[in-house]
Design a protein around this motif. Structure first.
Motif, PDB file in Angstrom:
ATOM      1  N   GLY A 118      38.762  27.290  51.983  1.00 45.99           N
ATOM      2  CA  GLY A 118      39.368  28.484  51.333  1.00 45.99           C
ATOM      3  C   GLY A 118      39.318  28.356  49.834  1.00 45.99           C
ATOM      4  N   ARG A 119      40.249  27.059  49.632  1.00 40.68           N
ATOM      5  CA  ARG A 119      40.477  26.814  48.164  1.00 40.68           C
ATOM      6  C   ARG A 119      39.448  26.599  47.195  1.00 40.68           C
ATOM      7  N   LEU A 166      35.301  34.806  45.426  1.00 41.16           N
ATOM      8  CA  LEU A 166      36.024  35.792  45.257  1.00 41.16           C
ATOM      9  C   LEU A 166      35.838  36.183  43.628  1.00 41.16           C
ATOM     10  N   HIS A 167      35.954  34.965  42.847  1.00 42.45           N
ATOM     11  CA  HIS A 167      35.932  35.563  41.359  1.00 42.45           C
ATOM     12  C   HIS A 167      34.414  36.044  41.138  1.00 42.45           C
ATOM     13  N   GLU A 181      35.324  48.186  46.526  1.00 42.41           N
ATOM     14  CA  GLU A 181      34.897  48.165  47.896  1.00 42.41           C
ATOM     15  C   GLU A 181      34.325  46.717  48.567  1.00 42.41           C
ATOM     16  N   LEU A 182      33.382  46.236  47.595  1.00 32.91           N
ATOM     17  CA  LEU A 182      32.884  44.955  47.858  1.00 32.91           C
ATOM     18  C   LEU A 182      33.824  43.856  48.018  1.00 32.91           C
ATOM     19  N   PHE A 183      35.075  43.752  47.075  1.00 30.30           N
ATOM     20  CA  PHE A 183      36.056  42.885  47.195  1.00 30.30           C
ATOM     21  C   PHE A 183      36.728  42.893  48.372  1.00 30.30           C
ATOM     22  N   THR A 184      37.350  44.182  48.910  1.00 38.74           N
ATOM     23  CA  THR A 184      37.954  44.323  50.006  1.00 38.74           C
ATOM     24  C   THR A 184      37.064  43.616  51.085  1.00 38.74           C
ATOM     25  N   ALA A 209      46.426  34.579  49.947  1.00 43.63           N
ATOM     26  CA  ALA A 209      47.973  34.638  49.224  1.00 43.63           C
ATOM     27  C   ALA A 209      48.110  33.597  48.329  1.00 43.63           C
ATOM     28  N   ASN A 210      47.253  32.559  48.443  1.00 43.26           N
ATOM     29  CA  ASN A 210      47.359  31.425  47.426  1.00 43.26           C
ATOM     30  C   ASN A 210      46.260  31.539  46.050  1.00 43.26           C
ATOM     31  N   SER A 211      45.749  32.813  46.277  1.00 46.98           N
ATOM     32  CA  SER A 211      44.845  32.942  45.187  1.00 46.98           C
ATOM     33  C   SER A 211      45.577  33.904  44.084  1.00 46.98           C
TER      34      SER A 211
END
Length: 246
Positions: A76-77, A84-85, A94-97, A130-132
């Motif tokens: 994930g990190r 996600l960037h 919508e794409l992000f969600t 949550a860590n992003s």
């Protein structure tokens, strides 16, 4: 947390401490889920989770589970967050969600493959997100669904109570639930005194967290799968958890 938010207590001393304890309780589920197969040894019974790929491996399950959890965190990190960037640059909400939802579903499925609860996978995916730096944007995206899903969770809690078990031995359920809540209340009260909380904040803190955690349902279900606990006793314990939450 919903109650604390409604009362405007989230930014108080007891609110911050309550959130910290709740988060730690959830994280503590991970080593518990990893240790249970060790306790079961080679007598693992996995009837309800046929998709598990490691149910026949005995004590080796624990390091595989811990390794999978470590892979989720590191992946994930160093993989998901950079992706996600890239998605965020498209400026398509919508794409992000959808990408965040895909992460949650993928990690949940991965946890199911190693014999753990999909709910634990969803929780781990939430920790990664949550860590992003996208946490606030994601919070805004899921806010409309939060109340609905919280309601569905409590419907699930209510539906999980076997009233026949409670009626068969109400004294055991009520007394055990009362003892559980009382012990947890006084343990939290002592912790609050050690950290020098004021009396009013300490009582609120202890009372707010005296109930059992919802991951108790997950742990008991897993214990049944491993053959560590009789189904009837586990159902009684689930009734105790639900009653303490009520």
């Amino acid at each position: 947390m919903q109650t604390l938010k409604e009362k405007g207590l989230t930014n108080t001393s007891m609110g911050r401490s309550s959130f910290a304890v709740l988060l730690f309780q959830d994280i503590a589920v991970i080593p518990i889920m990893a240790i249970l197969p060790l306790i079961a040894g080679t007598t693992v019974v996995n009837e309800s989770n046929e998709q598990s790929l490691i149910s026949h491996l005995g004590w080796i399950q624990a390091p595989i589970v811990l390794g999978t959890i470590g892979f989720v965190y590191l992946g994930g990190r160093f993989i998901i967050i950079p992706l996600l960037h890239v998605v965020a640059r498209t400026r398509l909400q919508e794409l992000f969600t959808a990408s965040a939802l895909l992460l949650v579903m993928s990690v949940s499925f991965m946890m199911q493959l190693v014999g753990l609860s999909p709910a634990l996978g969803a929780f781990l995916a939430g920790l990664v997100l949550a860590n992003s730096e996208f946490r606030h944007e994601l919070e805004g995206d899921i806010a409309p669904f939060k109340g609905l899903l919280l309601g569905l969770f409590f419907i699930g809690v209510g539906a999980s109570i076997d009233f026949r078990l409670i009626m068969a031995d109400p004294a055991f359920i009520i007394i055990f639930s009362t003892i559980f809540n009382t012990i947890k209340f006084f343990v939290l009260l002592m912790v609050g005194k050690i950290y020098k909380k004021s009396s009013d904040q300490n009582i609120l803190f202890s009372f707010a967290l005296s109930q059992a955690g919802e991951f108790g349902f997950v742990i008991l279900s897993f214990a049944i799968q491993l053959g560590l606990m009789q189904t009837e006793l586990a159902n009684q314990m689930m009734a105790v958890i639900a009653l303490s939450m009520i």
